[in-house]
Scaffold this motif. Sequence first.
Motif, PDB file in Angstrom:
ATOM      1  N   SER A 404     -12.362 -68.230 -24.677  1.00 38.25           N
ATOM      2  CA  SER A 404     -11.865 -67.002 -24.077  1.00 38.25           C
ATOM      3  C   SER A 404     -11.543 -66.019 -25.195  1.00 38.25           C
ATOM      4  O   SER A 404     -10.606 -66.239 -25.958  1.00 38.25           O
ATOM      5  CB  SER A 404     -10.608 -67.272 -23.244  1.00 38.25           C
ATOM      6  N   PHE A 405     -12.374 -65.002 -25.319  1.00 37.65           N
ATOM      7  CA  PHE A 405     -12.165 -63.977 -26.328  1.00 37.65           C
ATOM      8  C   PHE A 405     -11.664 -62.710 -25.637  1.00 37.65           C
ATOM      9  O   PHE A 405     -12.389 -62.104 -24.839  1.00 37.65           O
ATOM     10  CB  PHE A 405     -13.456 -63.688 -27.090  1.00 37.65           C
ATOM     11  N   GLY A 406     -10.431 -62.331 -25.920  1.00 39.77           N
ATOM     12  CA  GLY A 406      -9.855 -61.155 -25.286  1.00 39.77           C
ATOM     13  C   GLY A 406     -10.618 -59.887 -25.633  1.00 39.77           C
ATOM     14  O   GLY A 406     -10.952 -59.642 -26.786  1.00 39.77           O
ATOM     15  N   GLY A 407     -10.908 -59.083 -24.610  1.00 36.38           N
ATOM     16  CA  GLY A 407     -11.583 -57.822 -24.833  1.00 36.38           C
ATOM     17  C   GLY A 407     -13.088 -57.905 -24.850  1.00 36.38           C
ATOM     18  O   GLY A 407     -13.772 -56.898 -25.047  1.00 36.38           O
ATOM     19  N   LEU A 408     -13.645 -59.097 -24.628  1.00 35.99           N
ATOM     20  CA  LEU A 408     -15.098 -59.251 -24.626  1.00 35.99           C
ATOM     21  C   LEU A 408     -15.659 -58.809 -23.279  1.00 35.99           C
ATOM     22  O   LEU A 408     -15.178 -59.240 -22.236  1.00 35.99           O
ATOM     23  CB  LEU A 408     -15.470 -60.717 -24.876  1.00 35.99           C
ATOM     24  N   PRO A 409     -16.698 -57.961 -23.286  1.00 37.88           N
ATOM     25  CA  PRO A 409     -17.301 -57.567 -22.009  1.00 37.88           C
ATOM     26  C   PRO A 409     -17.792 -58.786 -21.247  1.00 37.88           C
ATOM     27  O   PRO A 409     -18.353 -59.714 -21.827  1.00 37.88           O
ATOM     28  CB  PRO A 409     -18.472 -56.669 -22.444  1.00 37.88           C
ATOM     29  N   THR A 410     -17.585 -58.803 -19.961  1.00 33.61           N
ATOM     30  CA  THR A 410     -17.996 -59.958 -19.161  1.00 33.61           C
ATOM     31  C   THR A 410     -19.488 -59.921 -18.887  1.00 33.61           C
ATOM     32  O   THR A 410     -20.098 -58.863 -18.801  1.00 33.61           O
ATOM     33  CB  THR A 410     -17.243 -59.985 -17.819  1.00 33.61           C
ATOM     34  N   ASP A 411     -20.069 -61.096 -18.789  1.00 30.53           N
ATOM     35  CA  ASP A 411     -21.488 -61.236 -18.482  1.00 30.53           C
ATOM     36  C   ASP A 411     -21.637 -62.466 -17.598  1.00 30.53           C
ATOM     37  O   ASP A 411     -21.322 -63.578 -18.016  1.00 30.53           O
ATOM     38  CB  ASP A 411     -22.313 -61.379 -19.758  1.00 30.53           C
ATOM     39  N   LYS A 412     -22.129 -62.265 -16.392  1.00 32.99           N
ATOM     40  CA  LYS A 412     -22.221 -63.379 -15.442  1.00 32.99           C
ATOM     41  C   LYS A 412     -23.199 -64.445 -15.909  1.00 32.99           C
ATOM     42  O   LYS A 412     -23.148 -65.594 -15.469  1.00 32.99           O
ATOM     43  CB  LYS A 412     -22.646 -62.859 -14.067  1.00 32.99           C
ATOM     44  N   HIS A 413     -24.136 -64.072 -16.814  1.00 30.30           N
ATOM     45  CA  HIS A 413     -25.137 -65.036 -17.262  1.00 30.30           C
ATOM     46  C   HIS A 413     -24.596 -65.975 -18.336  1.00 30.30           C
ATOM     47  O   HIS A 413     -24.997 -67.130 -18.421  1.00 30.30           O
ATOM     48  CB  HIS A 413     -26.364 -64.302 -17.812  1.00 30.30           C
ATOM     49  N   ALA A 414     -23.727 -65.478 -19.193  1.00 34.61           N
ATOM     50  CA  ALA A 414     -23.259 -66.301 -20.300  1.00 34.61           C
ATOM     51  C   ALA A 414     -21.813 -65.970 -20.610  1.00 34.61           C
ATOM     52  O   ALA A 414     -21.519 -65.354 -21.626  1.00 34.61           O
ATOM     53  CB  ALA A 414     -24.139 -66.075 -21.527  1.00 34.61           C
ATOM     54  N   PRO A 415     -20.882 -66.345 -19.737  1.00 35.73           N
ATOM     55  CA  PRO A 415     -19.474 -65.993 -19.964  1.00 35.73           C
ATOM     56  C   PRO A 415     -18.870 -66.777 -21.125  1.00 35.73           C
ATOM     57  O   PRO A 415     -19.175 -67.945 -21.341  1.00 35.73           O
ATOM     58  CB  PRO A 415     -18.819 -66.373 -18.633  1.00 35.73           C
ATOM     59  N   ASN A 416     -18.015 -66.108 -21.868  1.00 34.69           N
ATOM     60  CA  ASN A 416     -17.205 -66.776 -22.894  1.00 34.69           C
ATOM     61  C   ASN A 416     -18.039 -67.558 -23.911  1.00 34.69           C
ATOM     62  O   ASN A 416     -17.884 -68.757 -24.068  1.00 34.69           O
ATOM     63  CB  ASN A 416     -16.200 -67.717 -22.224  1.00 34.69           C
ATOM     64  N   ARG A 417     -18.918 -66.841 -24.571  1.00 28.09           N
ATOM     65  CA  ARG A 417     -19.744 -67.458 -25.612  1.00 28.09           C
ATOM     66  C   ARG A 417     -19.514 -66.750 -26.938  1.00 28.09           C
ATOM     67  O   ARG A 417     -19.471 -65.523 -27.020  1.00 28.09           O
ATOM     68  CB  ARG A 417     -21.230 -67.357 -25.252  1.00 28.09           C
ATOM     69  N   ALA A 418     -19.409 -67.513 -28.011  1.00 25.44           N
ATOM     70  CA  ALA A 418     -19.222 -66.906 -29.326  1.00 25.44           C
ATOM     71  C   ALA A 418     -20.450 -66.114 -29.748  1.00 25.44           C
ATOM     72  O   ALA A 418     -20.331 -65.124 -30.472  1.00 25.44           O
ATOM     73  CB  ALA A 418     -18.915 -67.992 -30.355  1.00 25.44           C
ATOM     74  N   ILE A 419     -21.638 -66.530 -29.317  1.00 25.69           N
ATOM     75  CA  ILE A 419     -22.843 -65.793 -29.702  1.00 25.69           C
ATOM     76  C   ILE A 419     -22.900 -64.416 -29.052  1.00 25.69           C
ATOM     77  O   ILE A 419     -23.733 -63.589 -29.429  1.00 25.69           O
ATOM     78  CB  ILE A 419     -24.135 -66.573 -29.370  1.00 25.69           C
ATOM     79  N   MET A 420     -22.022 -64.149 -28.097  1.00 24.55           N
ATOM     80  CA  MET A 420     -21.991 -62.847 -27.427  1.00 24.55           C
ATOM     81  C   MET A 420     -21.154 -61.819 -28.178  1.00 24.55           C
ATOM     82  O   MET A 420     -21.229 -60.626 -27.864  1.00 24.55           O
ATOM     83  CB  MET A 420     -21.406 -62.988 -26.016  1.00 24.55           C
ATOM     84  N   LEU A 421     -20.344 -62.226 -29.139  1.00 22.81           N
ATOM     85  CA  LEU A 421     -19.397 -61.319 -29.761  1.00 22.81           C
ATOM     86  C   LEU A 421     -20.118 -60.138 -30.414  1.00 22.81           C
ATOM     87  O   LEU A 421     -20.988 -60.334 -31.265  1.00 22.81           O
ATOM     88  CB  LEU A 421     -18.563 -62.063 -30.806  1.00 22.81           C
ATOM     89  N   PRO A 422     -19.760 -58.913 -30.053  1.00 22.81           N
ATOM     90  CA  PRO A 422     -20.495 -57.751 -30.543  1.00 22.81           C
ATOM     91  C   PRO A 422     -20.147 -57.330 -31.961  1.00 22.81           C
ATOM     92  O   PRO A 422     -20.956 -56.680 -32.619  1.00 22.81           O
ATOM     93  CB  PRO A 422     -20.124 -56.657 -29.540  1.00 22.81           C
ATOM     94  N   ASP A 423     -18.956 -57.650 -32.427  1.00 21.59           N
ATOM     95  CA  ASP A 423     -18.592 -57.267 -33.787  1.00 21.59           C
ATOM     96  C   ASP A 423     -17.705 -58.339 -34.403  1.00 21.59           C
ATOM     97  O   ASP A 423     -17.506 -59.413 -33.819  1.00 21.59           O
ATOM     98  CB  ASP A 423     -17.941 -55.879 -33.830  1.00 21.59           C
ATOM     99  N   GLU A 424     -17.163 -58.039 -35.580  1.00 23.58           N
ATOM    100  CA  GLU A 424     -16.437 -59.045 -36.352  1.00 23.58           C
ATOM    101  C   GLU A 424     -14.960 -59.124 -36.023  1.00 23.58           C
ATOM    102  O   GLU A 424     -14.218 -59.933 -36.613  1.00 23.58           O
ATOM    103  CB  GLU A 424     -16.604 -58.730 -37.841  1.00 23.58           C
ATOM    104  N   ALA A 425     -14.482 -58.317 -35.066  1.00 24.95           N
ATOM    105  CA  ALA A 425     -13.044 -58.131 -34.885  1.00 24.95           C
ATOM    106  C   ALA A 425     -12.368 -59.191 -34.017  1.00 24.95           C
ATOM    107  O   ALA A 425     -11.154 -59.147 -33.849  1.00 24.95           O
ATOM    108  CB  ALA A 425     -12.778 -56.745 -34.290  1.00 24.95           C
ATOM    109  N   PHE A 426     -13.116 -60.135 -33.459  1.00 25.52           N
ATOM    110  CA  PHE A 426     -12.540 -61.133 -32.568  1.00 25.52           C
ATOM    111  C   PHE A 426     -11.996 -62.297 -33.398  1.00 25.52           C
ATOM    112  O   PHE A 426     -12.750 -63.004 -34.069  1.00 25.52           O
ATOM    113  CB  PHE A 426     -13.576 -61.614 -31.556  1.00 25.52           C
ATOM    114  N   ALA A 427     -10.690 -62.482 -33.342  1.00 25.30           N
ATOM    115  CA  ALA A 427     -10.034 -63.472 -34.183  1.00 25.30           C
ATOM    116  C   ALA A 427     -10.440 -64.893 -33.792  1.00 25.30           C
ATOM    117  O   ALA A 427     -10.419 -65.252 -32.616  1.00 25.30           O
ATOM    118  CB  ALA A 427      -8.518 -63.316 -34.086  1.00 25.30           C
ATOM    119  N   SER A 428     -10.815 -65.690 -34.787  1.00 31.21           N
ATOM    120  CA  SER A 428     -11.132 -67.102 -34.561  1.00 31.21           C
ATOM    121  C   SER A 428     -11.154 -67.816 -35.899  1.00 31.21           C
ATOM    122  O   SER A 428     -12.038 -67.576 -36.731  1.00 31.21           O
ATOM    123  CB  SER A 428     -12.486 -67.270 -33.866  1.00 31.21           C
TER     124      SER A 428
END
Length: 542
Positions: A404-428
Amino acid sequence: RSLELSGEAAIMARYLGNVAVFRATVPLGVKIPEYKFEQRNVVDKFAQKKWTELGIVPSDLSSDEQFLRRIFLDLTGSLPKPKDVMEFAADQNKDKRDKLIDRLLETPEYTYLFANKWADVLRVKRRGQPDRAAGTFAFHSWICESIAKDKPYDQFVREILAATGDESQAPPTVWYKELQNPEQFVDDTAQVFLGLRIACAQCHHHPYEKWSQDDYWGLAAFFGRVGRKNVQTPGGVGNAQALRQVIFNRPTGGVTNKRTGVIAKIQPLDGAPMDIASDEDPRHKLVDWMANKDNPFFARAVANRYWSHFFGRGIVDPIDDMRVTNPPTNPELLDALAKELVDSKFSLKHLVKVIVKSRTYQLSSAPNDFNKHDKQSFARFYPRRMSAEVLYDAVSMVTNTPASFGGLPTDKHAPNRAIMLPDEAFASYFLDVFGRPQRISACECERVSEANLAQALHLLNSQEIQDKLTRANARADLLAKDPRPDADKIDELFMWVFSRMPTPEHRQVAMEHIARNAMNKKLAYENLLWALINTKEFVFNQ
């Protein structure tokens, strides 16, 4: 040991700024047995030609289980599910591998995986500035859409390099937020799209290449008319964050050649100076030159980049250092791949199919006596670690604990995937410790793939992994509650983790462990899952 190796070496000679390379081929020098190798396309033709020159024997064809896991990871950044494993094993169609490849190339996961790769080198990042999030999201979405539609690669590059407007109209203009001056434009354009590292030619003649300062500033001059202005977005009066940058082409402008102190002539590498009218955009002329079928850099650079994705190293390695003194290990193969790309009107999906449908890509990773020391002729598949995002998603998938990455746009095809992250700002911490790049350069070398102690410790005993193992309704909990026989559940668990059935010995060991913990089966399955995800077989794509 040197007597056991075959291969090639390049020897450089320099004189008065001129560079030349001699290539020496050293065959293995022993008699090799006859072998059968089905040449399926140009990859196999030129790969086998090189093996013949070197006197080595390729490995056998990979098993169906090995190929299935490999192609899922390489094309979608995802592990196959047990259902995929069983269906592929049961399929008796001789073309089942090709059909699987065709199907995976149309999945959203393929789009996200390769968008992630391009976002790395295109520096899609917000630098901790919230007002840049909309732009990075838009640019990432544009990259995803381009990959999904198989936008011709030359058009993809043109829309980036010659972008005009703002991020709402032309998301690739975000590239011009990160890069501010002609030197940066040249360095990134050359490294990403031409496979050339020519930054040092800004101040002096390249020591390992033929490029001079005049070559460098001639390329920079294509960006001499790039103009910028900030406009207020509707409803954004008084709000500095509502300012939006607009990129446009000025009728005049130039770049000063630091060697001569005068305005540099617009000139492509190894080309003649160009006279460009005031109503024309020099950047379009640059892409025209790049996309010409006779350009020696453009198609070869992206072919080499994609080859590296599937084989773990480029035909030229490092992949963005394609200089005279770093020649390809198989020039004919690289030229053939570039020709396939040009002839297909720059279809990247076609390039991918040529590579992964080859027998060469589908070789086993198990070495034989003749190729066990081979590291550059691709006579076997070279196992490699999963990238940070792919490994994170794999752990989440086998433990059944979606991220669960806060602020990530939802996608019904691939929800909650690290490969979906659009930029480097998501803390992990997980992604950072396993080598996620911060996108501060255009070099793929910024992504770290080497193992370190912190990675091992994180998988072994971090709270994050422990939470994934023990969470209610996670994989271990579901298996403990499942009424099926434990043997069947163990088989399924191995298919989740390794995409194969367990060996009889492994199944027996797992059964004995569950029997010893009959009063707490959830704990037993947690232990099994913990042990499996800490194996090399899980962490590596082989």
